[in-house]
Design a protein around this motif. Structure first.
Motif, PDB file in Angstrom:
ATOM      1  N   LEU A  71       3.480   9.453 -10.020  1.00 57.20           N
ATOM      2  CA  LEU A  71       2.832   9.487 -11.336  1.00 57.20           C
ATOM      3  C   LEU A  71       1.860  10.652 -11.431  1.00 57.20           C
ATOM      4  CD1 LEU A  71       2.145   5.717 -12.104  1.00 57.20           C
ATOM      5  CD2 LEU A  71       3.873   7.204 -13.106  1.00 57.20           C
ATOM      6  N   GLY A  72       1.188  10.964 -10.336  1.00 60.55           N
ATOM      7  CA  GLY A  72       0.272  12.105 -10.352  1.00 60.55           C
ATOM      8  C   GLY A  72       1.009  13.399 -10.628  1.00 60.55           C
ATOM      9  N   PHE A  73       2.135  13.594  -9.952  1.00 54.86           N
ATOM     10  CA  PHE A  73       2.936  14.793 -10.213  1.00 54.86           C
ATOM     11  C   PHE A  73       3.500  14.768 -11.626  1.00 54.86           C
ATOM     12  CE2 PHE A  73       3.447  15.030  -5.472  1.00 54.86           C
ATOM     13  CZ  PHE A  73       2.726  16.193  -5.331  1.00 54.86           C
ATOM     14  N   ALA A  74       3.877  13.585 -12.097  1.00 53.04           N
ATOM     15  CA  ALA A  74       4.409  13.483 -13.457  1.00 53.04           C
ATOM     16  C   ALA A  74       3.328  13.810 -14.479  1.00 53.04           C
ATOM     17  CB  ALA A  74       4.969  12.083 -13.697  1.00 53.04           C
ATOM     18  N   VAL A  75       2.104  13.360 -14.219  1.00 55.01           N
ATOM     19  CA  VAL A  75       1.001  13.651 -15.149  1.00 55.01           C
ATOM     20  C   VAL A  75       0.710  15.147 -15.161  1.00 55.01           C
ATOM     21  CG1 VAL A  75      -1.488  13.348 -15.492  1.00 55.01           C
ATOM     22  CG2 VAL A  75      -0.042  11.376 -15.065  1.00 55.01           C
ATOM     23  N   ILE A  76       0.683  15.761 -13.982  1.00 57.28           N
ATOM     24  CA  ILE A  76       0.436  17.205 -13.915  1.00 57.28           C
ATOM     25  C   ILE A  76       1.537  17.965 -14.650  1.00 57.28           C
ATOM     26  CG2 ILE A  76       0.337  19.180 -12.349  1.00 57.28           C
ATOM     27  CD1 ILE A  76      -1.035  17.289 -10.332  1.00 57.28           C
ATOM     28  N   GLY A 107       0.826  -1.212   0.000  1.00 57.20           N
ATOM     29  CA  GLY A 107       0.000   0.000   0.000  1.00 57.20           C
ATOM     30  C   GLY A 107       0.855   1.253   0.000  1.00 57.20           C
ATOM     31  N   LEU A 108       1.926   1.253   0.814  1.00 57.75           N
ATOM     32  CA  LEU A 108       2.824   2.404   0.860  1.00 57.75           C
ATOM     33  C   LEU A 108       3.543   2.590  -0.479  1.00 57.75           C
ATOM     34  CD1 LEU A 108       4.010   4.626   2.628  1.00 57.75           C
ATOM     35  CD2 LEU A 108       5.811   3.021   3.293  1.00 57.75           C
ATOM     36  N   ILE A 109       3.998   1.495  -1.071  1.00 55.22           N
ATOM     37  CA  ILE A 109       4.657   1.583  -2.385  1.00 55.22           C
ATOM     38  C   ILE A 109       3.665   2.088  -3.433  1.00 55.22           C
ATOM     39  CG2 ILE A 109       5.668   0.202  -4.250  1.00 55.22           C
ATOM     40  CD1 ILE A 109       6.992  -1.520  -2.073  1.00 55.22           C
ATOM     41  N   GLY A 110       2.449   1.558  -3.401  1.00 55.22           N
ATOM     42  CA  GLY A 110       1.428   2.016  -4.351  1.00 55.22           C
ATOM     43  C   GLY A 110       1.113   3.495  -4.182  1.00 55.22           C
ATOM     44  N   PHE A 111       1.037   3.940  -2.936  1.00 49.97           N
ATOM     45  CA  PHE A 111       0.774   5.355  -2.676  1.00 49.97           C
ATOM     46  C   PHE A 111       1.892   6.227  -3.224  1.00 49.97           C
ATOM     47  CE2 PHE A 111       1.233   9.076   0.082  1.00 49.97           C
ATOM     48  CZ  PHE A 111      -0.001   9.666  -0.119  1.00 49.97           C
ATOM     49  N   VAL A 112       3.135   5.816  -3.001  1.00 50.29           N
ATOM     50  CA  VAL A 112       4.273   6.595  -3.500  1.00 50.29           C
ATOM     51  C   VAL A 112       4.284   6.616  -5.026  1.00 50.29           C
ATOM     52  CG1 VAL A 112       6.801   6.635  -3.638  1.00 50.29           C
ATOM     53  CG2 VAL A 112       5.674   6.259  -1.436  1.00 50.29           C
TER      54      VAL A 112
END
Length: 98
Positions: free
Chosen positions: A37-42, A27-32
């Motif tokens: 990826l969210g910052f990369a997409v933005i 879960g922690l790895i998935g969150f990171v």
């Protein structure tokens, strides 16, 4: 007192089964990963938007640069209205009225 609470907390964590540990780690790895990826997409969307704006401006500049026509002179200005005037020249050198 704080050390006792921390010790009890670590003892509680030590008693957790391996499945809970694995789920927590995944879960922690998935969150990171999702955060990165969210910052990369933005950042990617912002970069693409900047590239599109730059491309449109470059196209506009290039088109205006290549479509220049030689100018025939200064632009026409509206002319003022001119009225004809007649002049009468009076020679007073030989006038006796002085």
């Amino acid at each position: 007192m704080g050390a006792v609470n921390a010790r009890q907390f670590f003892e509680l964590l030590a008693r957790l089964p391996a499945r809970v540990w694995l789920q927590g780690i995944l879960g922690l790895i998935g969150f990171v990963v999702l955060a990165v990826l969210g910052f990369a997409v933005i950042a990617g969307v912002a970069a693409i938007a900047l590239l599109v704006i730059f491309a449109l401006k470059a196209k506009q500049w290039l088109r205006s640069f290549l479509d220049r026509r030689p100018s025939a002179g200064p632009p026409d200005r509206p002319r003022a209205k001119i009225t004809d005037v007649s002049y009468e020249i009076v020679d007073r050198r030989e006038d006796d009225r002085r």
